[in-house]
Design an enzyme around this catalytic site. Sequence first.
Site, PDB file in Angstrom:
ATOM      1  N   ASP A 260       0.872  -1.192   0.000  1.00  0.00           N
ATOM      2  CA  ASP A 260       0.000   0.000   0.000  1.00  0.00           C
ATOM      3  C   ASP A 260       0.897   1.226   0.000  1.00  0.00           C
ATOM      4  O   ASP A 260       2.130   1.102   0.023  1.00  0.00           O
ATOM      5  CB  ASP A 260      -0.959  -0.006   1.202  1.00  0.00           C
ATOM      6  CG  ASP A 260      -2.280   0.719   0.905  1.00  0.00           C
ATOM      7  OD1 ASP A 260      -2.232   1.931   0.638  1.00  0.00           O
ATOM      8  OD2 ASP A 260      -3.347   0.078   0.933  1.00  0.00           O
ATOM      9  N   ASP A 283       3.686   2.053  -4.674  1.00  0.00           N
ATOM     10  CA  ASP A 283       2.711   2.855  -5.425  1.00  0.00           C
ATOM     11  C   ASP A 283       2.393   2.066  -6.696  1.00  0.00           C
ATOM     12  O   ASP A 283       3.284   1.842  -7.519  1.00  0.00           O
ATOM     13  CB  ASP A 283       3.356   4.217  -5.760  1.00  0.00           C
ATOM     14  CG  ASP A 283       2.479   5.055  -6.670  1.00  0.00           C
ATOM     15  OD1 ASP A 283       1.466   4.544  -7.192  1.00  0.00           O
ATOM     16  OD2 ASP A 283       2.823   6.233  -6.874  1.00  0.00           O
ATOM     17  N   HIS A 303     -12.334  -0.259  -8.957  1.00  0.00           N
ATOM     18  CA  HIS A 303     -13.562   0.554  -9.017  1.00  0.00           C
ATOM     19  C   HIS A 303     -13.311   2.008  -8.589  1.00  0.00           C
ATOM     20  O   HIS A 303     -14.147   2.860  -8.783  1.00  0.00           O
ATOM     21  CB  HIS A 303     -14.703  -0.090  -8.229  1.00  0.00           C
ATOM     22  CG  HIS A 303     -14.630   0.071  -6.739  1.00  0.00           C
ATOM     23  ND1 HIS A 303     -15.703  -0.238  -5.920  1.00  0.00           N
ATOM     24  CD2 HIS A 303     -13.641   0.489  -5.919  1.00  0.00           C
ATOM     25  CE1 HIS A 303     -15.354   0.004  -4.660  1.00  0.00           C
ATOM     26  NE2 HIS A 303     -14.130   0.426  -4.631  1.00  0.00           N
TER      27      HIS A 303
END
Length: 396
Positions: A260, A283, A303
């Site tokens: 993350d 990243d 999404h």
Amino acid sequence: MVKDEVKKALESVQKAVQGDLNGTGQAHVDLLETIRKLSLAVETPAETLMRMRFEPLQSAAIRLALETGVLDAISSLGGKKVTADELADLTKYHALLIARIMRLVTWAGVVDEVGENTYAANEMTRLIVSPGLSGGEKHHFDLFFPTGAKLMEYLHETKVHQFPKDDEISAFQYAHGKKLWEYFDAVPEQRKYFDDYMAVRRVGLVKWFQTYPMAEILCPAAKRDANAALFVDVGGNWGHEVESFHEAYPDAPGRLILQDLPQTIEKVRRENPPKDVECMEYDFFQPQPIKGARAYYFRNICHDWPDEQCQIFLSNTARSMEEGYSRLLIDDYVLNDVQAPIRAAAMDLLMMLFCSGIERTRHQWEILLDRCGLEIVKVWGTRSDYEQVIEARLKE
Ligand SMILES: C[S@@+](CC[C@H](N)C(=O)[O-])C[C@H]1O[C@@H](n2cnc3c(N)ncnc32)[C@H](O)[C@@H]1O
């Protein structure tokens, strides 16, 4: 006289009740849908419109009941009756304010109304005060309502419809002054609500393990060296999914990796690092450093982004995948072509407003993956109103 339409809708409910034997799965979704249609058949159109118009006030009452500590106070009494006056003593808010808020909260079923201005906790009360679900209420209310209030101004002023270009801004930015992830850096309490919510909202993989032959996916990995990467949870936040994977398959060979952004990884390392999982700052717009893992898992990542950005990070992953061995696992909605369930359709709009993202139909997934050199092996799903797991591999 009962209208034919109502009689038919009632028959559908009765039939669906017979099918919903254990309150789960698609039969349960179908029953809820028949009940919704029965309600629509009974209501006049004016009643339906009126009901919908007032629904946001229910959210406001629940948010106030959380903020004032009223729900915590009721829940802490473990089902014992409590009056608005007693709650006023406990919370220091006025009894009349509490009684007014609680009319809507009890109507929604979040607390039981057991007498005049008298309440008792139920299962939903206990759930809504937990950090994850109260975090979810606060995240949605505090971030959505200001965005919604500015929406018409945004539409007319910016002329942006769905996907802002580099020099344009999103509806969220218009309302809150920053992009979602930058906003979380600036407002740590909102980041905490969001992170708590993410950790409980759904443990997708556990559901998936229980339903599907996970061994099928893991099997080839068993032939590998224990130092090979098995499972990479990309943008995994707290690492709740990779941790649940480890709990379900403690003996699966290979490295488990959580990736993350630096600020998230720093928080995870400091507060609650998942057991036996490597935490890595990464990243996903940069090349994926873990090569040839068995599974790269993206839960609720795609999404958040329009196709253009998804194509960049999915291609980064594809370039690190081993042909014939690595799998990309995308855990997101796969929208029905017709009659998409409300949760999926609402989430689609929320993603558009919050981060210029989109929920996709199977056809839209196929096009996106194809552009990244990937193809779908199978879509693993349990019910149409849940996210599903898309298993993809490098195109052969
Ligand atoms: C919607 S959350 C999903 C978290 C987790 N996968 C889940 O389903 O609970 C999106 C996550 O992506 C992370 N993220 C956002 N941009 C990222 C980037 N460029 N690289 C890596 N992670 C990123 C965020 O920090 C956040 O943890």
